[in-house]
Write a protein that holds these residues in place. Structure first.
Motif, PDB file in Angstrom:
ATOM      1  N   VAL A  46       0.860  -1.191   0.000  1.00  0.00           N
ATOM      2  CA  VAL A  46       0.000   0.000   0.000  1.00  0.00           C
ATOM      3  C   VAL A  46       0.890   1.233   0.000  1.00  0.00           C
ATOM      4  CG1 VAL A  46      -1.801   1.257   1.236  1.00  0.00           C
ATOM      5  CG2 VAL A  46      -1.800  -1.255   1.230  1.00  0.00           C
ATOM      6  N   GLN A  47       0.854   1.972  -1.114  1.00  0.00           N
ATOM      7  CA  GLN A  47       1.704   3.145  -1.288  1.00  0.00           C
ATOM      8  C   GLN A  47       0.880   4.306  -1.830  1.00  0.00           C
ATOM      9  OE1 GLN A  47       4.892   3.313  -0.305  1.00  0.00           O
ATOM     10  NE2 GLN A  47       4.700   1.191   0.392  1.00  0.00           N
ATOM     11  N   PRO A  48       1.235   5.536  -1.474  1.00  0.00           N
ATOM     12  CA  PRO A  48       0.534   6.689  -2.043  1.00  0.00           C
ATOM     13  C   PRO A  48       0.784   6.774  -3.549  1.00  0.00           C
ATOM     14  CG  PRO A  48       1.944   7.338  -0.187  1.00  0.00           C
ATOM     15  CD  PRO A  48       2.258   5.910  -0.509  1.00  0.00           C
ATOM     16  N   VAL A  49      -0.272   7.030  -4.289  1.00  0.00           N
ATOM     17  CA  VAL A  49      -0.222   7.207  -5.742  1.00  0.00           C
ATOM     18  C   VAL A  49      -1.130   8.384  -6.066  1.00  0.00           C
ATOM     19  CG1 VAL A  49      -0.832   6.168  -7.967  1.00  0.00           C
ATOM     20  CG2 VAL A  49       0.145   4.747  -6.167  1.00  0.00           C
ATOM     21  N   SER A  50      -0.735   9.184  -7.033  1.00  0.00           N
ATOM     22  CA  SER A  50      -1.578  10.315  -7.449  1.00  0.00           C
ATOM     23  C   SER A  50      -2.110  10.075  -8.850  1.00  0.00           C
ATOM     24  CB  SER A  50      -0.757  11.610  -7.468  1.00  0.00           C
ATOM     25  OG  SER A  50      -0.336  11.939  -6.171  1.00  0.00           O
ATOM     26  N   THR A  51      -3.321  10.566  -9.085  1.00  0.00           N
ATOM     27  CA  THR A  51      -3.789  10.581 -10.462  1.00  0.00           C
ATOM     28  C   THR A  51      -2.949  11.609 -11.199  1.00  0.00           C
ATOM     29  OG1 THR A  51      -5.515  12.157  -9.845  1.00  0.00           O
ATOM     30  CG2 THR A  51      -6.168   9.837  -9.978  1.00  0.00           C
ATOM     31  N   PRO A  52      -2.732  11.383 -12.494  1.00  0.00           N
ATOM     32  CA  PRO A  52      -1.842  12.284 -13.226  1.00  0.00           C
ATOM     33  C   PRO A  52      -2.421  13.688 -13.379  1.00  0.00           C
ATOM     34  CG  PRO A  52      -2.639  10.497 -14.635  1.00  0.00           C
ATOM     35  CD  PRO A  52      -3.241  10.304 -13.291  1.00  0.00           C
ATOM     36  N   ALA A  53      -1.537  14.648 -13.445  1.00  0.00           N
ATOM     37  CA  ALA A  53      -1.943  16.032 -13.685  1.00  0.00           C
ATOM     38  C   ALA A  53      -2.058  16.253 -15.181  1.00  0.00           C
ATOM     39  CB  ALA A  53      -0.912  16.983 -13.098  1.00  0.00           C
ATOM     40  N   GLY A  54      -2.962  17.112 -15.566  1.00  0.00           N
ATOM     41  CA  GLY A  54      -3.103  17.472 -16.965  1.00  0.00           C
ATOM     42  C   GLY A  54      -4.560  17.627 -17.341  1.00  0.00           C
ATOM     43  N   GLU A  55      -4.771  17.962 -18.585  1.00  0.00           N
ATOM     44  CA  GLU A  55      -6.111  18.146 -19.119  1.00  0.00           C
ATOM     45  C   GLU A  55      -6.768  16.785 -19.324  1.00  0.00           C
ATOM     46  OE1 GLU A  55      -8.153  20.825 -22.625  1.00  0.00           O
ATOM     47  OE2 GLU A  55      -6.052  20.248 -22.817  1.00  0.00           O
ATOM     48  N   VAL A  56      -8.052  16.699 -18.999  1.00  0.00           N
ATOM     49  CA  VAL A  56      -8.776  15.437 -19.125  1.00  0.00           C
ATOM     50  C   VAL A  56     -10.083  15.629 -19.886  1.00  0.00           C
ATOM     51  CG1 VAL A  56      -7.854  14.488 -16.966  1.00  0.00           C
ATOM     52  CG2 VAL A  56     -10.060  15.682 -16.945  1.00  0.00           C
ATOM     53  N   ALA A  57     -10.546  14.526 -20.443  1.00  0.00           N
ATOM     54  CA  ALA A  57     -11.928  14.419 -20.913  1.00  0.00           C
ATOM     55  C   ALA A  57     -12.610  13.546 -19.866  1.00  0.00           C
ATOM     56  CB  ALA A  57     -11.984  13.762 -22.290  1.00  0.00           C
ATOM     57  N   THR A  58     -13.813  13.903 -19.474  1.00  0.00           N
ATOM     58  CA  THR A  58     -14.470  13.162 -18.401  1.00  0.00           C
ATOM     59  C   THR A  58     -15.962  13.031 -18.662  1.00  0.00           C
ATOM     60  OG1 THR A  58     -14.756  13.018 -15.995  1.00  0.00           O
ATOM     61  CG2 THR A  58     -14.827  15.229 -16.966  1.00  0.00           C
ATOM     62  N   THR A  59     -16.531  11.995 -18.117  1.00  0.00           N
ATOM     63  CA  THR A  59     -17.973  11.804 -18.164  1.00  0.00           C
ATOM     64  C   THR A  59     -18.401  11.065 -16.907  1.00  0.00           C
ATOM     65  OG1 THR A  59     -19.837  11.109 -19.557  1.00  0.00           O
ATOM     66  CG2 THR A  59     -17.977   9.569 -19.388  1.00  0.00           C
ATOM     67  N   ALA A  60     -19.664  11.152 -16.593  1.00  0.00           N
ATOM     68  CA  ALA A  60     -20.224  10.418 -15.456  1.00  0.00           C
ATOM     69  C   ALA A  60     -21.142   9.328 -15.992  1.00  0.00           C
ATOM     70  CB  ALA A  60     -20.995  11.358 -14.542  1.00  0.00           C
ATOM     71  N   HIS A  61     -20.976   8.138 -15.453  1.00  0.00           N
ATOM     72  CA  HIS A  61     -21.833   7.005 -15.797  1.00  0.00           C
ATOM     73  C   HIS A  61     -22.711   6.705 -14.592  1.00  0.00           C
ATOM     74  CE1 HIS A  61     -23.181   3.029 -16.963  1.00  0.00           C
ATOM     75  NE2 HIS A  61     -22.752   2.592 -15.793  1.00  0.00           N
ATOM     76  N   TYR A  62     -23.998   6.564 -14.824  1.00  0.00           N
ATOM     77  CA  TYR A  62     -24.926   6.131 -13.782  1.00  0.00           C
ATOM     78  C   TYR A  62     -25.438   4.758 -14.164  1.00  0.00           C
ATOM     79  CZ  TYR A  62     -25.003  10.846 -11.897  1.00  0.00           C
ATOM     80  OH  TYR A  62     -24.634  12.046 -11.327  1.00  0.00           O
ATOM     81  N   GLY A  63     -25.316   3.805 -13.255  1.00  0.00           N
ATOM     82  CA  GLY A  63     -25.829   2.467 -13.525  1.00  0.00           C
ATOM     83  C   GLY A  63     -24.843   1.386 -13.147  1.00  0.00           C
ATOM     84  N   GLU A  64     -25.144   0.184 -13.628  1.00  0.00           N
ATOM     85  CA  GLU A  64     -24.305  -0.977 -13.360  1.00  0.00           C
ATOM     86  C   GLU A  64     -22.893  -0.744 -13.900  1.00  0.00           C
ATOM     87  OE1 GLU A  64     -24.904  -3.598 -11.633  1.00  0.00           O
ATOM     88  OE2 GLU A  64     -27.071  -3.824 -11.577  1.00  0.00           O
ATOM     89  N   TYR A  65     -21.919  -1.224 -13.174  1.00  0.00           N
ATOM     90  CA  TYR A  65     -20.538  -1.096 -13.618  1.00  0.00           C
ATOM     91  C   TYR A  65     -20.320  -1.833 -14.933  1.00  0.00           C
ATOM     92  CZ  TYR A  65     -20.031   0.343  -8.753  1.00  0.00           C
ATOM     93  OH  TYR A  65     -20.172   0.975  -7.552  1.00  0.00           O
ATOM     94  N   SER A  66     -21.008  -2.925 -15.121  1.00  0.00           N
ATOM     95  CA  SER A  66     -20.841  -3.724 -16.345  1.00  0.00           C
ATOM     96  C   SER A  66     -21.379  -3.008 -17.582  1.00  0.00           C
ATOM     97  CB  SER A  66     -21.530  -5.079 -16.185  1.00  0.00           C
ATOM     98  OG  SER A  66     -22.913  -4.904 -15.929  1.00  0.00           O
ATOM     99  N   ASP A  67     -22.079  -1.898 -17.400  1.00  0.00           N
ATOM    100  CA  ASP A  67     -22.653  -1.144 -18.525  1.00  0.00           C
ATOM    101  C   ASP A  67     -21.865   0.124 -18.861  1.00  0.00           C
ATOM    102  OD1 ASP A  67     -24.697  -3.012 -18.742  1.00  0.00           O
ATOM    103  OD2 ASP A  67     -26.053  -1.873 -17.431  1.00  0.00           O
ATOM    104  N   MET A  68     -20.613   0.221 -18.425  1.00  0.00           N
ATOM    105  CA  MET A  68     -19.845   1.453 -18.641  1.00  0.00           C
ATOM    106  C   MET A  68     -19.290   1.593 -20.051  1.00  0.00           C
ATOM    107  SD  MET A  68     -17.902   2.420 -15.090  1.00  0.00           S
ATOM    108  CE  MET A  68     -16.897   0.974 -14.947  1.00  0.00           C
ATOM    109  N   ALA A  69     -19.427   0.590 -20.890  1.00  0.00           N
ATOM    110  CA  ALA A  69     -18.872   0.658 -22.254  1.00  0.00           C
ATOM    111  C   ALA A  69     -19.389   1.879 -23.010  1.00  0.00           C
ATOM    112  CB  ALA A  69     -19.183  -0.617 -23.023  1.00  0.00           C
ATOM    113  N   GLY A  70     -20.654   2.232 -22.842  1.00  0.00           N
ATOM    114  CA  GLY A  70     -21.217   3.394 -23.526  1.00  0.00           C
ATOM    115  C   GLY A  70     -20.536   4.688 -23.104  1.00  0.00           C
TER     116      GLY A  70
END
Length: 126
Positions: A46-70
């Motif tokens: 167990v070690q500290p890790v950071s998400t990378p810095a920089g510009e991102v494209a992002t979206t929010a998915h609502y629903g079952e995890y198995s349906d995230m392909a869309g």
């Protein structure tokens, strides 16, 4: 294994996170853990890790995890439409659990490659 280390140190925590690092031949390496709102010292695996810095494209998915392909398809389409290339890192932040799948939120992030200077909008060029 993560939670006992964080609890032992009294770390304030947020949501579960998985960071995906794309490798050769379609292989992935992942970091799986939890958002920490206060610092902690690592222990064992167990070690500290950071998400990378920089510009991102992002979206929010609502629903079952198995349906995230869309949601992933939507991010890919956005990148194509806007001439942006995803970098080799993406991550998911899992919201609070709910028994109703329609209320489960997962935020998905694609780190973007920096834009070439000839891609910048005219008002951004110095």
């Amino acid at each position: 294994m993560v939670w006992p280390v964080l609890r032992e140190q009294g770390v304030a925590t947020g949501h579960n996170v998985v960071v995906y690092y794309r490798g050769y031949g379609g292989a992935f390496t992942i970091d799986a853990g939890v958002e920490t709102l206060t610092e902690f010292s690592g222990g064992g695996d167990v070690q500290p890790v950071s998400t990378p810095a920089g510009e991102v494209a992002t979206t929010a998915h609502y629903g079952e995890y198995s349906d995230m392909a869309g949601a992933y398809q939507a991010l890919d389409q956005w990148c194509t439409r806007h001439g942006r290339a995803p970098a080799a890192v993406s991550w998911e932040v899992y919201g609070d659990w709910d028994d109703d799948p329609a209320k489960r939120r997962t935020d998905i992030y694609f780190l973007l490659e920096p834009m070439a200077s000839n891609q910048l909008p005219a008002e951004s060029v110095c």
